[in-house]
Scaffold this motif. Sequence first.
Motif, PDB file in Angstrom:
ATOM      1  N   UNK A  64       0.828  -1.204   0.000  1.00 53.99           N
ATOM      2  CA  UNK A  64       0.000   0.000   0.000  1.00 53.99           C
ATOM      3  C   UNK A  64       0.865   1.258   0.000  1.00 53.99           C
ATOM      4  N   UNK A  65       0.237   2.353  -0.431  1.00 51.54           N
ATOM      5  CA  UNK A  65       0.936   3.631  -0.608  1.00 51.54           C
ATOM      6  C   UNK A  65       1.793   4.056   0.573  1.00 51.54           C
ATOM      7  N   UNK A  66       1.205   3.915   1.790  1.00 50.27           N
ATOM      8  CA  UNK A  66       1.897   4.456   2.968  1.00 50.27           C
ATOM      9  C   UNK A  66       2.749   3.422   3.710  1.00 50.27           C
ATOM     10  N   UNK A  67       2.922   2.254   3.111  1.00 54.41           N
ATOM     11  CA  UNK A  67       3.830   1.265   3.727  1.00 54.41           C
ATOM     12  C   UNK A  67       5.261   1.801   3.674  1.00 54.41           C
ATOM     13  N   UNK A  68       6.075   1.539   4.705  1.00 59.03           N
ATOM     14  CA  UNK A  68       7.488   1.900   4.599  1.00 59.03           C
ATOM     15  C   UNK A  68       8.172   1.019   3.546  1.00 59.03           C
ATOM     16  N   UNK A  69       9.236   1.532   2.941  1.00 61.97           N
ATOM     17  CA  UNK A  69       9.957   0.759   1.921  1.00 61.97           C
ATOM     18  C   UNK A  69      10.395  -0.594   2.444  1.00 61.97           C
ATOM     19  N   UNK A  70      10.726  -0.603   3.733  1.00 66.97           N
ATOM     20  CA  UNK A  70      11.169  -1.843   4.378  1.00 66.97           C
ATOM     21  C   UNK A  70      10.139  -2.958   4.178  1.00 66.97           C
ATOM     22  N   UNK A  71       8.863  -2.608   4.357  1.00 67.04           N
ATOM     23  CA  UNK A  71       7.799  -3.601   4.203  1.00 67.04           C
ATOM     24  C   UNK A  71       7.747  -4.097   2.754  1.00 67.04           C
ATOM     25  N   UNK A  75      17.096   4.540   5.365  1.00 68.61           N
ATOM     26  CA  UNK A  75      16.085   5.111   4.461  1.00 68.61           C
ATOM     27  C   UNK A  75      14.927   4.145   4.202  1.00 68.61           C
ATOM     28  N   UNK A  76      15.156   2.864   4.456  1.00 70.89           N
ATOM     29  CA  UNK A  76      14.089   1.866   4.281  1.00 70.89           C
ATOM     30  C   UNK A  76      12.925   2.129   5.232  1.00 70.89           C
ATOM     31  N   UNK A  77      13.214   2.712   6.396  1.00 65.82           N
ATOM     32  CA  UNK A  77      12.115   2.968   7.334  1.00 65.82           C
ATOM     33  C   UNK A  77      11.598   4.404   7.251  1.00 65.82           C
ATOM     34  N   UNK A  78      12.383   5.323   6.700  1.00 61.80           N
ATOM     35  CA  UNK A  78      11.900   6.715   6.625  1.00 61.80           C
ATOM     36  C   UNK A  78      11.110   6.992   5.341  1.00 61.80           C
ATOM     37  N   UNK A  79      11.419   6.262   4.279  1.00 61.59           N
ATOM     38  CA  UNK A  79      10.695   6.489   3.011  1.00 61.59           C
ATOM     39  C   UNK A  79       9.460   5.590   2.918  1.00 61.59           C
ATOM     40  N   UNK A  80       8.418   6.130   2.260  1.00 59.01           N
ATOM     41  CA  UNK A  80       7.209   5.336   2.033  1.00 59.01           C
ATOM     42  C   UNK A  80       7.144   4.891   0.572  1.00 59.01           C
ATOM     43  N   UNK A  81       6.378   3.837   0.348  1.00 56.94           N
ATOM     44  CA  UNK A  81       6.207   3.280  -1.001  1.00 56.94           C
ATOM     45  C   UNK A  81       5.805   4.369  -2.007  1.00 56.94           C
ATOM     46  N   UNK A  82       4.907   5.275  -1.607  1.00 61.19           N
ATOM     47  CA  UNK A  82       4.397   6.281  -2.548  1.00 61.19           C
ATOM     48  C   UNK A  82       5.470   7.258  -3.030  1.00 61.19           C
ATOM     49  N   UNK A  83       6.577   7.357  -2.299  1.00 51.72           N
ATOM     50  CA  UNK A  83       7.645   8.272  -2.704  1.00 51.72           C
ATOM     51  C   UNK A  83       8.576   7.636  -3.746  1.00 51.72           C
TER      52      UNK A  83
END
Length: 149
Positions: free
Chosen positions: A28-35, A80-88
């Motif tokens: 989903x859009x707001x998932x962290x990149x890590x997920x 950055x995996x936890x600070x960035x979101x999928x939508x970015x």
Amino acid sequence: MSILQDRDLTSLTIRDLMIPSEKVAHVQLNNPLEHALLVLVKSGYSAVPVLDSTYRLQGTIGKTRILNEILGLEQFEIERLSTLQVQEVMVTDIPRLLKEDTILDGLKALIDYPFVCIVDEEGYFDGILTRRALLKELRKDIYSGKSKN
Ligand code: AMP
């Protein structure tokens, strides 16, 4: 038995070969990149669809894109995996097809993409068509054609 066997290729629709949404891994859009990276690594897929909270298709995200995004000048910046979101980071400029479109429309899109997302008229996610599904069907058709001759 091949779906193509008794039907003209042009009469087939995406519906005949698609993987339905309930069997497709997504983030989903707001998932962290890590997920997203976890889903990709665990599933073995190179990319998956990105949906919003109402299940509308928004884009796709893949391993290469994520790794490029967290690559600094000399090393990976893992935080950055936890600070960035999928939508970015996701790709939004992707082909979209309807279930009613023909397999030939799918074939055209699959020349440049390993899978193509299927949506309804309102943009809700219906599933995907993969290169594998299409190639398998074509192979069956070619073999059944040979055995008839
Ligand atoms: P394939 O043609 O089966 O190798 O699939 C090509 C690509 O489609 C995979 O690398 C994934 O990115 C995507 N894909 C295939 N099946 C699924 C699925 N069930 N869920 C999410 N993505 C998938």
